[in-house]
Design an enzyme around this catalytic site. Structure first.
Site, PDB file in Angstrom:
ATOM      1  N   THR A   1     -25.104 -24.614   7.043  1.00  0.00           N
ATOM      2  CA  THR A   1     -24.253 -25.656   7.615  1.00  0.00           C
ATOM      3  C   THR A   1     -25.074 -26.502   8.584  1.00  0.00           C
ATOM      4  OG1 THR A   1     -22.210 -24.379   7.386  1.00  0.00           O
ATOM      5  CG2 THR A   1     -22.203 -26.154   9.006  1.00  0.00           C
ATOM      6  N   PHE A   7     -24.938 -29.095  11.721  1.00  0.00           N
ATOM      7  CA  PHE A   7     -24.096 -29.460  12.854  1.00  0.00           C
ATOM      8  C   PHE A   7     -24.700 -30.674  13.548  1.00  0.00           C
ATOM      9  CE2 PHE A   7     -23.602 -24.999  12.038  1.00  0.00           C
ATOM     10  CZ  PHE A   7     -22.258 -24.726  12.247  1.00  0.00           C
TER      11      PHE A   7
END
Length: 370
Positions: A269, A271
């Site tokens: 992921t 960010f």
């Protein structure tokens, strides 16, 4: 032996420990000297501009970490060495000005892990309930910076984050990438054969779909607001399990019954770090923009992409979202290599103006180092 020393010529254990003690004292003295320099930096900055002092400079920290990795000679891995320096820098910055970092909570989420990876453990992390709240607290100045998820290699764009940028004045000042490992967590005493309900965030359930189909096909899958919330819930439920990460397992005292159950072993992921100030070039930067298309304009996407291709600027992400201002119109989120102050990027931006309805620069920022 690999270093050419025979076993007989190796120093004794006591001698090695004495050398370690000496090196530890030298390292400690150097860290203290660095900390004193950080305090001097704070005094200089405050003297130059007492009303608008910026203590955290993303481009400077990225350059320091890049140099650390470049000059590393081992045996520690370059990223491990950079993580050590990340914590030293975090502690020194806290002497200048302790930072408050908002993140999508509660405590124990992957977003908090990403915040600590980027800023180090000497900051104060502030959990908030929604992505919108993170943006609002940053804009209001209640926190110094915020951390929000923007995309996952398995599930794609995080729409709430993308849509927040359409109306927010917050700017992107950095990014951090986090390898996501999901674990099946249970409370003490829970028997695997009794599990009839599994809690997690909807994206985590999706990222572990195949594993769940194979191992718990009959268990009810319950989507909750976060993985940390899933971990909190099962503390008192003997027939339930949660999918969450290492931080949540430690925080709520849960047992990892199965580790790394994500379907994609490279599940990562990305960010974004959001703030209110602009960031100077670091030498290895990215820029994010939002482009609003003109309605019913044939070849509009080609017109947007052509200036980038003509100047050899690499696009790292392009996503479309419905516009909030007009039906059947769309905006494009585009990330590309380079800083908005680069001459080539300025040329691209000037070419985009006549062919689109609007271009909003979300920020130029250093590429993720760790």
């Amino acid at each position: 032996m690999s270093d050419g020393m025979s076993k007989a010529t190796l120093p004794g254990l006591a001698q090695i420990r004495d050398e370690i003690d000496r090196l530890d004292a030298d390292i400690q003295a150097l860290i203290s000297a660095r900390a004193r320099c950080a305090q001097q930096v704070a005094l200089v900055k405050q003297a130059e501009d007492p009303e608008a002092t910026v203590f955290y400079r993303p481009e400077r920290e990225a350059q320091v970490l890049q140099k650390v990795m470049a000059r590393n000679e081992g045996p520690l891995h370059p990223e491990e060495m950079a993580r050590l320096f990340r914590e030293i820098m975090s502690a020194c910055l806290a002497l200048e000005h302790p930072l408050r970092i908002a993140f999508l909570g509660p405590n124990g989420t992957f977003t908090q892990t990403a915040a600590l990876k980027h800023f180090g453990h000497s900051v104060q992390t502030v959990p908030l309930n929604t992505i919108d709240e993170v943006f609002r607290e940053v804009e209001a100045g209640a926190v110094n910076y915020g951390v929000v998820p923007v995309e996952n290699t398995t599930e794609g764009i995080v729409t709430h984050t993308a849509d927040s940028f359409l109306t927010s004045s917050a700017r992107i000042i950095g990014e951090v990438e986090l390898r996501i490992h999901h674990h099946l967590l249970v409370a003490e005493g829970t028997r695997v054969e009794s599990i009839s309900r599994i809690y997690s965030h909807q994206q985590s359930l999706a990222q572990c779909r195949k594993w769940l189909d194979a191992h718990f096909p009959k268990a009810e899958r319950v989507a909750v607001s976060s993985n940390a919330e899933a971990a909190r819930r099962i503390k008192g439920e003997w027939h339930s399990a949660a999918i969450a990460g290492e931080t949540a397992a430690d925080m709520y005292g849960l047992v990892k019954r199965h580790e790394c159950i994500e379907d994609n072993p490279s599940n990562t992921t990305r960010f974004l770090i959001i703030g209110t100030e602009s960031v100077s070039p670091s030498g290895e930067d990215k820029t994010s923009i939002v482009v609003t298309m003109k309605r019913n304009q044939a070849g509009a996407l080609h017109d947007i992409l052509a200036p980038f291709a003509a100047r050899g600027i690499n696009l790292t992400r392009i996503e479309s979202r419905p516009s909030k201002n007009d039906i059947w119109t769309y905006v494009f989120f585009i990330d590309f290599e380079g800083h908005q102050d680069d001459p080539r990027v300025r040329e691209v931006m000037s070419e985009l103006d006549p062919v689109v309805s609007d271009v909003k620069v979300l920020g130029s920022y250093p590429r993720a180092v760790l």
